[in-house]
Design an enzyme around this catalytic site. Structure first.
Site, PDB file in Angstrom:
ATOM      1  CD  GLU A 106      -3.055  -0.927   2.689  1.00 29.27           C
ATOM      2  OE1 GLU A 106      -3.016   0.397   3.078  1.00 29.27           O
ATOM      3  OE2 GLU A 106      -3.519  -2.067   2.371  1.00 29.27           O
ATOM      4  CD  GLU A 173      -9.770  -0.389  -0.733  1.00 27.54           C
ATOM      5  OE1 GLU A 173      -8.653  -0.912  -0.521  1.00 27.54           O
ATOM      6  OE2 GLU A 173     -10.901  -0.656   0.677  1.00 27.54           O
TER       7      GLU A 173
HETATM    8  O1  KIV Z   1      -6.817  -6.806   1.613  1.00 30.16           O
HETATM    9  C1  KIV Z   1      -7.557  -6.826   0.570  1.00 30.16           C
HETATM   10  O2  KIV Z   1      -8.057  -7.708   0.479  1.00 30.16           O
HETATM   11  C2  KIV Z   1      -7.183  -5.696  -0.618  1.00 30.16           C
HETATM   12  C3  KIV Z   1      -8.295  -5.918  -1.081  1.00 30.16           C
HETATM   13  C4  KIV Z   1      -9.354  -5.282  -0.970  1.00 30.16           C
HETATM   14  C5  KIV Z   1      -8.025  -5.013  -2.606  1.00 30.16           C
HETATM   15  O3  KIV Z   1      -6.353  -5.208   0.041  1.00 30.16           O
END
Ligand code: KIV
Length: 255
Positions: A106, A173
């Protein structure tokens, strides 16, 4: 690592935390993500931050058993990629132990040097911008991104930095539709949306969300069934049968 290439059709992605879900998803998906949503959707914790490196590796090993053809991506948990050195050590551990195709991190510009370093060391990386679940400490932190010009510019800038670092794809997201469209106009790598735009190169959802395990889900989730209701009915019927001695029947016992 082998370079990851997508065909031009919309890319179908889902999460999986074990072999059995992965086996079903693999038939329909291009990419399966062992997401750190594991912490919330499987373990029931309030954020994704409680997921450890060992947790994600254990679940990813199970997922790998269910995958024949999909690209498998594993999330790097919170706190496992704070420096280039720790990121490489932990990413190598994930790849070696789970045999996944790529890891996901991220963050935008601020993570681009770390991402570049992983890619230089032959680790495929998927980016993740917009709402970043690992930044969320409580419910008030859930905010749609890109609703003002500054945030929109930041999203485009983040995407550019991640592309320059060499990511093969990026999850976008919970952004406003206009911000997502802006990102799509400027992006060169496939953008996988979750609460972004129908025009993204692909979409991802948490499998438990679309299956209807939970009453409350974000607006970007479409429930394709309501497994919670079905489970309540099935377990309720089992309990009734046990209490009325209707179970086990002759078919369920040995001679
Ligand atoms: O952790 C997860 O499942 C994610 C998705 C929602 C993209 O990062």
């Amino acid at each position: 690592m082998k370079k990851i290439l997508f065909k031009r059709k919309p890319i179908v992605c889902l999460t999986a935390y074990n072999k059995f879900t992965a086996q079903i998803a693999d038939e329909f998906c291009d990419l399966i993500l062992v997401g750190d949503s594991l912490g919330m959707a499987y373990y029931g914790f309030s954020t994704t931050r409680a997921v450890s490196l060992d947790d994600i590796i254990r679940h990813a090993k199970s997922v790998k058993l269910g995958i024949k053809k999909s690209i498998m991506v594993v999330d790097m948990p919170f706190g496992t990629y704070t420096t280039k050195k720790s990121a490489l050590k932990n990413a190598k551990k994930i790849v070696q132990l789970t045999k996944c195709d790529a890891v996901k991190l991220e963050g935008g510009k601020e993570k681009s040097e770390i991402i570049k370093y992983l890619i230089k060391n032959k680790i495929n990386v998927m980016g993740h911008v917009g709402l970043l679940p690992q930044k969320i400490k409580s419910n008030k932190d859930y905010k749609i991104k890109g609703r003002n010009l500054r945030e929109r510019k930041k999203l485009v800038d983040d995407i550019k930095h991640l592309e320059q670092a060499g990511v093969f794809s990026i999850v976008l997201e919970a952004t406003s539709f206009d911000a997502a469209e802006d990102v799509l106009k400027h992006s060169k790598v496939p953008i996988i949306g979750i609460g972004a735009s129908v025009n993204c190169d692909g979409q991802v959802l948490v499998t438990e969300d679309l299956l209807g395990f939970f009453d409350k889900v974000p607006k970007f989730v479409k429930k394709y069934t309501n497994l919670k209701k079905q489970i309540i009915k099935a377990i309720g019927n089992y309990a009734k049968d046990v209490r009325s001695r209707k179970f086990p029947t002759k078919q369920n016992i040995y001679n």
